[in-house]
Design an enzyme around this catalytic site. Sequence first.
Site, PDB file in Angstrom:
ATOM      1  N   HIS A 130       0.833  -1.198   0.000  1.00 35.56           N
ATOM      2  CA  HIS A 130       0.000   0.000   0.000  1.00 35.56           C
ATOM      3  C   HIS A 130       0.869   1.250   0.000  1.00 35.56           C
ATOM      4  O   HIS A 130       2.052   1.225   0.329  1.00 35.56           O
ATOM      5  CB  HIS A 130      -0.909   0.020   1.227  1.00 35.56           C
ATOM      6  CG  HIS A 130      -0.168   0.158   2.526  1.00 35.56           C
ATOM      7  ND1 HIS A 130       0.559  -0.879   3.080  1.00 35.56           N
ATOM      8  CD2 HIS A 130      -0.030   1.219   3.369  1.00 35.56           C
ATOM      9  CE1 HIS A 130       1.113  -0.464   4.212  1.00 35.56           C
ATOM     10  NE2 HIS A 130       0.783   0.803   4.410  1.00 35.56           N
ATOM     11  N   ASP A 132       0.488   5.174   1.840  1.00 36.34           N
ATOM     12  CA  ASP A 132      -0.226   5.658   3.009  1.00 36.34           C
ATOM     13  C   ASP A 132      -1.437   6.480   2.593  1.00 36.34           C
ATOM     14  O   ASP A 132      -1.345   7.394   1.757  1.00 36.34           O
ATOM     15  CB  ASP A 132       0.704   6.506   3.882  1.00 36.34           C
ATOM     16  CG  ASP A 132       1.725   5.654   4.619  1.00 36.34           C
ATOM     17  OD1 ASP A 132       1.418   4.477   4.899  1.00 36.34           O
ATOM     18  OD2 ASP A 132       2.818   6.164   4.928  1.00 36.34           O
ATOM     19  N   HIS A 281       4.629   0.200  -0.089  1.00 30.05           N
ATOM     20  CA  HIS A 281       5.472  -0.506   0.867  1.00 30.05           C
ATOM     21  C   HIS A 281       4.686  -1.622   1.539  1.00 30.05           C
ATOM     22  O   HIS A 281       3.451  -1.651   1.522  1.00 30.05           O
ATOM     23  CB  HIS A 281       6.072   0.455   1.895  1.00 30.05           C
ATOM     24  CG  HIS A 281       5.062   1.193   2.726  1.00 30.05           C
ATOM     25  ND1 HIS A 281       4.396   2.304   2.265  1.00 30.05           N
ATOM     26  CD2 HIS A 281       4.607   0.981   3.988  1.00 30.05           C
ATOM     27  CE1 HIS A 281       3.578   2.751   3.206  1.00 30.05           C
ATOM     28  NE2 HIS A 281       3.686   1.960   4.264  1.00 30.05           N
TER      29      HIS A 281
END
Length: 325
Positions: A130, A132, A281
């Site tokens: 994903h 953030d 990440h």
Amino acid sequence: MTTNTGMDATAAEGIPGIEVKPVAGHIGAEITGVDLAGELDDTVVAAIRAAVLRWKVVFFRDQKLDHAGHVAFARRFGEPVVLRKRGSASPPDFPAVETTADRLELGGRFGMEHDEWLQRRRHTLLRGWHCDHGARIDPPAATILRAETVPPYGGDTTWSNLAAAYAGLSAPVRRFVDGLRAEHRLGVGYQPRPGDDAYVRHLLDHQVASLHPLVRVHPETGERILYVNGYYVEQIADVSRAESRALLELLLEQAVRPEYTVRFRWEPGSVAFWDNRATIHLAPSDNAHLGYPRTMHRVMLAGDVPVGVDGEPSEPIVGTGAGRW
């Protein structure tokens, strides 16, 4: 982050004592010779910004930042995000700092223990990847994460370079995805529990969704970014669900190919600073059974509305709007 100064990652070579050392072929560099808690002059700030833009994520070791220093460092690069709600471990006097303490935050959350929570969030291999707050209309531009307490082994984080992933697609596929958009929605990666589910009720009460370009143009570098992730992307617009599923599987596998990734071994005092517009990440899931604490502190920088190859911006669907956190 704020406007690019035009310096590239090699600019640090002219600053005494500072070195930018790439750690993987497409992504990641370690910066040495910088005290993030100290007074940083404009040339050092410009060199760090240039390294983030070039390498997408940069790492610092042995830093002595506290919450105030963390926020002050972040402010040199943009406006810190203040979330409406944070976890119970976050410091009340520093609203821009979000603390994640795995054993404190996840155990018992929504009636689930840590292992079940992770399993339901990541019931397929690619679901954990994903950026953030990617379901927002204005996802954060960057994230600065520092480690306070980490396990003696395990707990690594992995990042992938979405500009390199886009460039690695064949030319016909690039032309095809350039014109597509996808719905990003909070909670789509979650597998509900049978019967009443407290997290599903939470999601229904806090819907956040946006229609983002599948390929966004980076506002500072001009790179084309394969803007896809497993945690938020619900559906590619204007194609059938069967076609969308096949396309997303292809693009997600492309986005996280090992050659586009870097993995970081945390130590107390480590800091990672990444471009949230150009990376996804994967937080670790290999440390819960070890019983060691892992406490991290995050400050995010306010971002802009993504723009596609056609010059058109993202569109809000529900529960989100620029500047609303």
